[in-house]
Design an enzyme around this catalytic site. Sequence first.
Site, PDB file in Angstrom:
ATOM      1  CE  LYS A 161       2.982  -5.084   4.388  1.00 35.46           C
ATOM      2  NZ  LYS A 161       2.279  -4.119   5.268  1.00 35.46           N
ATOM      3  CE  LYS A 191       0.662  -3.759  16.583  1.00 37.52           C
ATOM      4  NZ  LYS A 191       1.224  -2.510  16.021  1.00 37.52           N
ATOM      5  CD  GLN A 249       4.243   0.146  -0.097  1.00 40.50           C
ATOM      6  OE1 GLN A 249       4.459  -0.431  -1.128  1.00 40.50           O
ATOM      7  NE2 GLN A 249       5.218   0.526   0.703  1.00 40.50           N
ATOM      8  CG  ASP A 290       2.342   0.441   8.832  1.00 47.53           C
ATOM      9  OD1 ASP A 290       3.414   0.086   8.314  1.00 47.53           O
ATOM     10  OD2 ASP A 290       1.927   1.610   8.779  1.00 47.53           O
ATOM     11  CD  GLU A 291      -1.711  -4.585   6.425  1.00 47.90           C
ATOM     12  OE1 GLU A 291      -0.471  -4.526   6.251  1.00 47.90           O
ATOM     13  OE2 GLU A 291      -2.526  -4.109   5.613  1.00 47.90           O
ATOM     14  N   GLY A 332       8.012   0.015   5.870  1.00 46.09           N
ATOM     15  CA  GLY A 332       8.772  -0.114   7.116  1.00 46.09           C
ATOM     16  C   GLY A 332       8.312  -1.396   7.775  1.00 46.09           C
ATOM     17  CG  HIS A 333       8.164  -4.618   6.091  1.00 50.48           C
ATOM     18  ND1 HIS A 333       8.253  -5.397   4.978  1.00 50.48           N
ATOM     19  CD2 HIS A 333       7.181  -3.716   5.815  1.00 50.48           C
ATOM     20  CE1 HIS A 333       7.378  -4.994   4.071  1.00 50.48           C
ATOM     21  NE2 HIS A 333       6.722  -3.967   4.559  1.00 50.48           N
TER      22      HIS A 333
HETATM   23  P1  GDP Z   1       4.436  -4.211   8.282  1.00 53.23           P
HETATM   24  O1  GDP Z   1       4.733  -2.945   7.566  1.00 53.23           O
HETATM   25  O2  GDP Z   1       3.159  -4.845   7.828  1.00 53.23           O
HETATM   26  O3  GDP Z   1       5.575  -5.197   8.266  1.00 53.23           O
HETATM   27  O4  GDP Z   1       4.195  -3.804   9.810  1.00 53.23           O
HETATM   28  P2  GDP Z   1       5.084  -2.775  10.680  1.00 53.23           P
HETATM   29  O5  GDP Z   1       6.312  -3.480  11.110  1.00 53.23           O
HETATM   30  O6  GDP Z   1       5.215  -1.480  10.005  1.00 53.23           O
HETATM   31  O7  GDP Z   1       4.090  -2.507  11.882  1.00 53.23           O
HETATM   32  C1  GDP Z   1       3.710  -3.498  12.755  1.00 53.23           C
HETATM   33  C2  GDP Z   1       4.161  -3.084  14.167  1.00 53.23           C
HETATM   34  O8  GDP Z   1       3.527  -3.918  15.117  1.00 53.23           O
HETATM   35  C3  GDP Z   1       5.648  -3.292  14.405  1.00 53.23           C
HETATM   36  O9  GDP Z   1       6.081  -2.327  15.339  1.00 53.23           O
HETATM   37  C4  GDP Z   1       5.727  -4.684  14.995  1.00 53.23           C
HETATM   38  O10 GDP Z   1       6.851  -4.886  15.844  1.00 53.23           O
HETATM   39  C5  GDP Z   1       4.467  -4.704  15.815  1.00 53.23           C
HETATM   40  N1  GDP Z   1       3.836  -6.029  15.912  1.00 53.23           N
HETATM   41  C6  GDP Z   1       3.748  -7.004  14.974  1.00 53.23           C
HETATM   42  N2  GDP Z   1       3.006  -8.025  15.426  1.00 53.23           N
HETATM   43  C7  GDP Z   1       2.606  -7.694  16.679  1.00 53.23           C
HETATM   44  C8  GDP Z   1       1.770  -8.331  17.657  1.00 53.23           C
HETATM   45  O11 GDP Z   1       1.245  -9.428  17.479  1.00 53.23           O
HETATM   46  N3  GDP Z   1       1.556  -7.644  18.820  1.00 53.23           N
HETATM   47  C9  GDP Z   1       2.106  -6.420  19.075  1.00 53.23           C
HETATM   48  N4  GDP Z   1       1.850  -5.837  20.223  1.00 53.23           N
HETATM   49  N5  GDP Z   1       2.897  -5.798  18.171  1.00 53.23           N
HETATM   50  C10 GDP Z   1       3.126  -6.421  16.995  1.00 53.23           C
HETATM   51  P1  IMO Z   2       4.319  -1.013   4.866  1.00 58.58           P
HETATM   52  O1  IMO Z   2       4.985  -1.918   3.862  1.00 58.58           O
HETATM   53  C1  IMO Z   2       1.493   2.229   5.634  1.00 58.58           C
HETATM   54  C2  IMO Z   2       1.061   5.246   2.457  1.00 58.58           C
HETATM   55  C3  IMO Z   2       1.526   6.648   2.747  1.00 58.58           C
HETATM   56  C4  IMO Z   2       0.538   7.434   1.890  1.00 58.58           C
HETATM   57  C5  IMO Z   2       0.373   6.533   0.655  1.00 58.58           C
HETATM   58  C6  IMO Z   2       1.228   6.945  -0.528  1.00 58.58           C
HETATM   59  O2  IMO Z   2       5.162  -0.683   6.033  1.00 58.58           O
HETATM   60  O3  IMO Z   2       2.960  -1.522   5.210  1.00 58.58           O
HETATM   61  P2  IMO Z   2       3.833   6.752  -1.023  1.00 58.58           P
HETATM   62  O4  IMO Z   2       5.013   7.316  -0.292  1.00 58.58           O
HETATM   63  O5  IMO Z   2       3.832   5.273  -1.141  1.00 58.58           O
HETATM   64  O6  IMO Z   2       3.604   7.415  -2.343  1.00 58.58           O
HETATM   65  O7  IMO Z   2       2.559   7.175  -0.104  1.00 58.58           O
HETATM   66  O8  IMO Z   2       0.731   5.231   1.078  1.00 58.58           O
HETATM   67  N1  IMO Z   2       2.083   4.185   2.674  1.00 58.58           N
HETATM   68  C7  IMO Z   2       2.067   3.328   3.701  1.00 58.58           C
HETATM   69  N2  IMO Z   2       1.247   3.243   4.775  1.00 58.58           N
HETATM   70  N3  IMO Z   2       2.470   1.316   5.452  1.00 58.58           N
HETATM   71  C8  IMO Z   2       3.277   1.359   4.364  1.00 58.58           C
HETATM   72  O9  IMO Z   2       4.174   0.387   4.075  1.00 58.58           O
HETATM   73  C9  IMO Z   2       3.120   2.425   3.461  1.00 58.58           C
HETATM   74  N4  IMO Z   2       3.755   2.791   2.319  1.00 58.58           N
HETATM   75  C10 IMO Z   2       3.096   3.850   1.855  1.00 58.58           C
HETATM   76  O10 IMO Z   2       1.403   6.965   4.098  1.00 58.58           O
HETATM   77  O11 IMO Z   2      -0.708   7.503   2.532  1.00 58.58           O
HETATM   78 MG    MG Z   3       5.108  -0.927   8.009  1.00 53.15          MG
END
Ligand code: GDP
Ligand code: IMO
Ligand code: MG
Length: 430
Positions: A16, A332, A223, A13-14, A40-41
Site C-alpha cells: 500500500k 510484486k 492493515q 503488506d500488499e 509498516g509501509h
Molecule cells: P504495506 O504495508 O502494504 O505498505 O506493504 P509493506 O511495505 O509492509 O510490504 C511490501 C514489501 O514489498 C516492501 O518491502 C516493499 O518494498 C516491497 N514491494 C512493494 N512493491 C513491490 C514490487 O512490486 N516488487 C517487489 N519485489 N517488492 C515490492
Molecule cells: P500494514 O499496514 C500485516 C496483524 C498482526 C496480527 C493482527 C493483530 O503494514 O499492512 P495488532 O497488533 O494490530 O493488534 O495485531 O494484525 N497486523 C498486520 N499484518 N500488516 C500490517 O500492517 C499489520 N498490522 C497488524 O500480525 O496478526
Molecule cells: Mg506492511
Amino acid sequence: MPGTVIVGTQWGDEGKGRFVDYLAEQSSLVVRYQGGHNAGHTIVVDGEVFALQLVPSGVLYRHVTPVIGNGVVVDPAVLIAELDMLEAKGVDTSRLRLSGNAHLIMPYHTELDRVTERYLGQNKLGTTKRGIGPTYADKALRVGLRVQDLLDAKIFRQKLDLVLREKNGVLAKVYNRLPLDADEICATYLAMLPRLEPLIDDTVHLVHEALDAGQEVLFEGAQATYLDLDHGTYPFVTSSNPIAGGVCTGAGVGPRAIERVIGVVKAYTTRVGSGPFPTELADGDATGEALVERGHEFGTNTGRRRRPGWLDAVMLRHAVRLNSCSEIAVTKLDVLSTLPELKVCVAYEGDDGKRYEHVPYHQSVLHKVRPVYETLPGWGGEIDGATRVEDLPPEARDYLRFVEELAGVPMTFVSVGPSRDQTVVMPRAA
Ligand code: GDP
Ligand code: IMO
Ligand code: MG
C-alpha cells in the site's frame, strides 16, 4: 471533490505504502485514517529505503501535507522517533498534522497487549504487541486519553489517575505485573509536548478545506480488509476498520467525499500472525519458500516471517465488494517470475463437499475450506525492468487479465519491483 482511498485487499503488506507514495505526487493531502505503528509501509526511492509506521507515505513530497487522522492510535515516542529518522534522511516533517482527537497509546496498553497474548498461549492472536487492541478498547470504553489531553497537564493527570487505578489493578492482580507509576508516565508524556504541539491540529477541518478547494486527498489504509475488526477473520484481526468505510469515521468525511477506491492486491498472498488462510502453502513447501525469499516476506517492523500462499480470488472478489473498489493495483508481480506455473484460487470446497464462490461467513466453515485452483503458465524470466504493459511477457499479461476478470473491476497499476519507478500504468488508467 476527489478523495481516493488506498486499501489492502488481503491481510496486509500488499504494498500500500508504495502506491500511496506513487499517487501522492498528484495529491495535496495524504491522510492515515486508522491503525497505529502496527503498520509498516516500505517505500524505495532512488535506492533509498524508508520504513514508515505512523507518518503517512506522502511525507516524501514537499508539496504534500501528511495527516494523522482522528481514527489513528498514536504512541508519541514512536512518532517522534520516526520524525527524527526522516529528518536525519533529509525529509522535512514540519508539515505533518496530528489530530487532537487521535487516541494515545499509553504504557499500560503496550504492557496489556504483551501479557494478554502470553495469557492466551496457544490461542494467541499474534499481535504486534504495540498496544493497538487495548488502546482501541479504551477508546470504546470511553476511558482513552487523546492527543489533545496533552495540551492541559491538569486534565491529562486527572484522566490518567482515573484510568491507571483500574489498569494497575488488572496488571497486578490478574497478570502479576508491577503497577505503573503515574508520575513517571506524566513526566514522560508531557516532556514530549514541545515537539508535538506544533503538529496538533483540527485535521477534519483541514481535510474538508482541501476537498472543498478541489484538491486531491489520498486516504492511506493500514492493515487490510481481512484484518478489519468487523469484516476480517475475527478474532484474528486488528482492532480498527481498515476497509474503505473506515475513512468516514477515521478521517471525518462522508462517503460521497470518496471518488476512487484502489484495492491493492499482492500477486500472491501473505499473512503475519495467527488465523485462517485457505491458500496457505505449508511450512517447507518449495513454492512458499520461494515466495518468502524472493518477496523478502519478513515484517517491516517486527521482522516476523510472513506466511505465504497463492492468490485467493474468492477473497479478492469479496474485498472488492466490501470496499467498493473502483479499481485494483497488483504488486510484486516480479516475485512470481521464477515459478513454472501459477495457481489462483477461484472457489472453495467445504468440508461438506459444497462449493463456495464467496467467503463463507461462518468461521467453522472457513477454517476448513479447501481451495479450488486454476493453474496458469509462468513466464520464466525477470520482468523488473518493465515500464509498460507491452514489456511484460504474454503469460504475465494473461495472468493479470485473469486476475482482473476475477476481481470484476479494472486493474489500473501493476508493480514489478519495490522502487517508485517500477510501476506500470495500465493502458486504461493512462
Ligand atoms: P504495506 O504495508 O502494504 O505498505 O506493504 P509493506 O511495505 O509492509 O510490504 C511490501 C514489501 O514489498 C516492501 O518491502 C516493499 O518494498 C516491497 N514491494 C512493494 N512493491 C513491490 C514490487 O512490486 N516488487 C517487489 N519485489 N517488492 C515490492
Ligand atoms: P500494514 O499496514 C500485516 C496483524 C498482526 C496480527 C493482527 C493483530 O503494514 O499492512 P495488532 O497488533 O494490530 O493488534 O495485531 O494484525 N497486523 C498486520 N499484518 N500488516 C500490517 O500492517 C499489520 N498490522 C497488524 O500480525 O496478526
Ligand atoms: Mg506492511
